[in-house]
Design an enzyme around this catalytic site. Sequence first.
Site, mmCIF file in Angstrom:
data_model
loop_
_atom_site.group_PDB
_atom_site.id
_atom_site.type_symbol
_atom_site.label_atom_id
_atom_site.label_comp_id
_atom_site.label_asym_id
_atom_site.label_seq_id
_atom_site.Cartn_x
_atom_site.Cartn_y
_atom_site.Cartn_z
ATOM 1 N N HIS A 1 0.858 -1.187 0.000
ATOM 2 C CA HIS A 1 0.000 0.000 0.000
ATOM 3 C C HIS A 1 0.886 1.225 0.000
ATOM 4 O O HIS A 1 1.927 1.240 0.647
ATOM 5 C CB HIS A 1 -0.897 0.008 1.244
ATOM 6 C CG HIS A 1 -2.065 0.908 1.103
ATOM 7 N ND1 HIS A 1 -1.985 2.255 1.364
ATOM 8 C CD2 HIS A 1 -3.329 0.669 0.700
ATOM 9 C CE1 HIS A 1 -3.159 2.800 1.140
ATOM 10 N NE2 HIS A 1 -3.994 1.872 0.732
ATOM 11 N N ASP B 1 -8.014 -5.354 0.182
ATOM 12 C CA ASP B 1 -8.513 -6.242 -0.865
ATOM 13 C C ASP B 1 -8.166 -7.705 -0.616
ATOM 14 O O ASP B 1 -8.711 -8.591 -1.268
ATOM 15 C CB ASP B 1 -7.931 -5.825 -2.226
ATOM 16 C CG ASP B 1 -8.455 -4.471 -2.648
ATOM 17 O OD1 ASP B 1 -9.652 -4.239 -2.433
ATOM 18 O OD2 ASP B 1 -7.679 -3.659 -3.155
HETATM 19 N N1 ACO Z 1 3.991 -7.722 -4.823
HETATM 20 C C1 ACO Z 1 5.332 -7.705 -5.053
HETATM 21 N N2 ACO Z 1 6.106 -6.611 -4.917
HETATM 22 C C2 ACO Z 1 5.495 -5.480 -4.542
HETATM 23 C C3 ACO Z 1 4.118 -5.423 -4.287
HETATM 24 C C4 ACO Z 1 3.360 -6.595 -4.439
HETATM 25 N N3 ACO Z 1 2.051 -6.608 -4.208
HETATM 26 N N4 ACO Z 1 3.790 -4.162 -3.928
HETATM 27 C C5 ACO Z 1 4.922 -3.460 -3.966
HETATM 28 N N5 ACO Z 1 5.961 -4.251 -4.320
HETATM 29 C C6 ACO Z 1 7.380 -3.871 -4.404
HETATM 30 C C7 ACO Z 1 7.667 -3.074 -5.674
HETATM 31 O O1 ACO Z 1 8.051 -3.924 -6.741
HETATM 32 C C8 ACO Z 1 8.785 -2.174 -5.203
HETATM 33 O O2 ACO Z 1 9.963 -2.953 -5.153
HETATM 34 P P1 ACO Z 1 11.419 -2.265 -5.444
HETATM 35 O O3 ACO Z 1 11.586 -1.258 -4.347
HETATM 36 O O4 ACO Z 1 12.363 -3.388 -5.409
HETATM 37 O O5 ACO Z 1 11.279 -1.628 -6.802
HETATM 38 C C9 ACO Z 1 8.402 -1.859 -3.747
HETATM 39 O O6 ACO Z 1 7.639 -2.993 -3.311
HETATM 40 C C10 ACO Z 1 7.596 -0.586 -3.598
HETATM 41 O O7 ACO Z 1 6.448 -0.712 -4.431
HETATM 42 P P2 ACO Z 1 5.788 0.457 -5.262
HETATM 43 O O8 ACO Z 1 5.037 -0.121 -6.404
HETATM 44 O O9 ACO Z 1 6.826 1.483 -5.568
HETATM 45 O O10 ACO Z 1 4.808 1.031 -4.183
HETATM 46 P P3 ACO Z 1 3.606 1.966 -4.455
HETATM 47 O O11 ACO Z 1 3.345 2.667 -3.182
HETATM 48 O O12 ACO Z 1 3.811 2.795 -5.669
HETATM 49 O O13 ACO Z 1 2.412 0.955 -4.821
HETATM 50 C C11 ACO Z 1 0.610 -0.529 -4.677
HETATM 51 C C12 ACO Z 1 1.412 0.581 -3.963
HETATM 52 C C13 ACO Z 1 0.180 -0.062 -6.053
HETATM 53 C C14 ACO Z 1 -0.642 -0.793 -3.859
HETATM 54 C C15 ACO Z 1 1.495 -1.787 -4.788
HETATM 55 O O14 ACO Z 1 1.867 -2.229 -3.501
HETATM 56 C C16 ACO Z 1 0.794 -2.906 -5.546
HETATM 57 O O15 ACO Z 1 0.855 -2.945 -6.767
HETATM 58 N N6 ACO Z 1 0.114 -3.867 -4.818
HETATM 59 C C17 ACO Z 1 -0.645 -4.892 -5.478
HETATM 60 C C18 ACO Z 1 -1.980 -4.332 -5.968
HETATM 61 C C19 ACO Z 1 -2.936 -4.089 -4.838
HETATM 62 O O16 ACO Z 1 -3.122 -4.923 -3.960
HETATM 63 N N7 ACO Z 1 -3.581 -2.924 -4.893
HETATM 64 C C20 ACO Z 1 -4.588 -2.531 -3.905
HETATM 65 C C21 ACO Z 1 -4.090 -1.411 -3.058
HETATM 66 S S1 ACO Z 1 -5.251 -1.004 -1.804
HETATM 67 C C22 ACO Z 1 -6.411 -0.121 -2.634
HETATM 68 O O17 ACO Z 1 -6.195 0.533 -3.605
HETATM 69 C C23 ACO Z 1 -7.728 -0.224 -2.124
#
Ligand code: ACO
Length: 432
Positions: free
Chosen positions: A308, A367
């Site tokens: 998140h 979720d």
């Molecule tokens: N699985 C694997 N790796 C992940 C995940 C995940 N679910 N989420 C983040 N990471 C990793 C990224 O690859 C990144 O790694 P790095 O630092 O080596 O490049 C690091 O963790 C940071 O992730 P970001 O994508 O930069 O974080 P951001 O804050 O932009 O994204 C998000 C947040 C979009 C929710 C992300 O965690 C994600 O894609 N999760 C899966 C989708 C999801 O569950 N979305 C629902 C969110 S809650 C809502 O909207 C109601």
Amino acid sequence: MTAEKAILTLGDKKIELPVIRGTEGDVAVDVSRLYEEHRILTYDPSLGSTAVCQSKITFINGEEGILRYRGIPIEQFVTKTPNFIEVAYLLIKEKLPTMTELLEFRTLLENNELLHENLRYQFRNIPAGAPPMAQLSAMLSNLACFHRDLLVLDNDEEFLQVAARLISKIRTIAASSYRRSKGLPYIYPDPNLRYCANFLHMMFSIPYKQYEISPAVEDALNLILILHADHEQNCSTATVRTVGSARANLFASCAAGVSALWGPLHGGANVEVMEMLKGIHDGGLSPEDCIRMAKDKQNPFRLFGFGHRIYKNYDPRAKILRDASDKVFSQLKMKERDPLLDIARKLEELALKDPYFVERKLYPNVDFYSGILLRAMHIPTNMFTVMFAIGRLPGWIAQWKELHDTPNSKIMRPRQIYVGTPKTDYIPREKR
Ligand code: ACO
């Protein structure tokens, strides 16, 4: 007392900037006049370090896993009998309703639950398998055609009218899109039923047999909607505010919110979680495979329902849903526990001890468990994000109203840093 300032040093320039502090200790440097006065932009592409408004609606502390609506911790809404309508009122009207106010609000919702017959007929022209989120966004936009008197709001009374229309009709639209996808006849709302019960009735009754509503299912639905009701400046809410900042009406602004919510990185993640859990259950994947794929930077797969932007701790909503799931399953007297719940627990166990997830502070988000509960209520997977939208609507409305009521609020207009070709000349076609 002198006002607090931050100093920005750039070359030999020292610029004093005002500092804003929130009631819970948030600190922000006010750069709103930086470009106008000094021709300097700030760069923050996904706005991770940028507050775009001052808001009194929702407080989140992502490090500690805290979520409060109008100051009240989220946990307090779910310990007694959960009531989504009360939460909607709180968000929109800025106070908890008295018994009389709650009854009046219920009556207002009741009076608005029917769709205009011409709007209802529009479902006929939508292909049966159309994605429910596309239908929802289109139909919310369409409401503007049927309530033209409420496109410009002159007072709080008119605002409440339009809010009630949206909150009430979104259920009818959502249930209608489901019925249409199944080739089932439309079921009219029943004014004797409460908000969640009425939705379940429109989803699952048949003309000659009323759906029997279990209190456990009704409570679980209330719980899910409450937990989704607002979440400060997330992608869909920021969209609603952006559209609203152009003075677009509430119907159009909320329809835009639905479109943003549809994305798999946002509200659409609840569908992806379910597909992932089903994939594991049906044998295509193992929990260990999922964890491996999620960590592989060459693989676009993500562990859906994890991570998140704000929570760097357990999402409090996920914790409530995880704890509720066992209770709901026993209350629903299901013959067997859903195997997907055990798979989810296994994934969580693996991720929470894996250095990749631990170092990045990736915890389950809302979720991760919501879909398992929705599935227990027989809500089909392609309706999960629609359920999220029904829950989030009061938050969008409250945020739109807050913006609308902010004196001198301006149209949202971010800037960019141009990194394209410097000035060049047009080449005539025959010379290219
Ligand atoms: N699985 C694997 N790796 C992940 C995940 C995940 N679910 N989420 C983040 N990471 C990793 C990224 O690859 C990144 O790694 P790095 O630092 O080596 O490049 C690091 O963790 C940071 O992730 P970001 O994508 O930069 O974080 P951001 O804050 O932009 O994204 C998000 C947040 C979009 C929710 C992300 O965690 C994600 O894609 N999760 C899966 C989708 C999801 O569950 N979305 C629902 C969110 S809650 C809502 O909207 C109601």
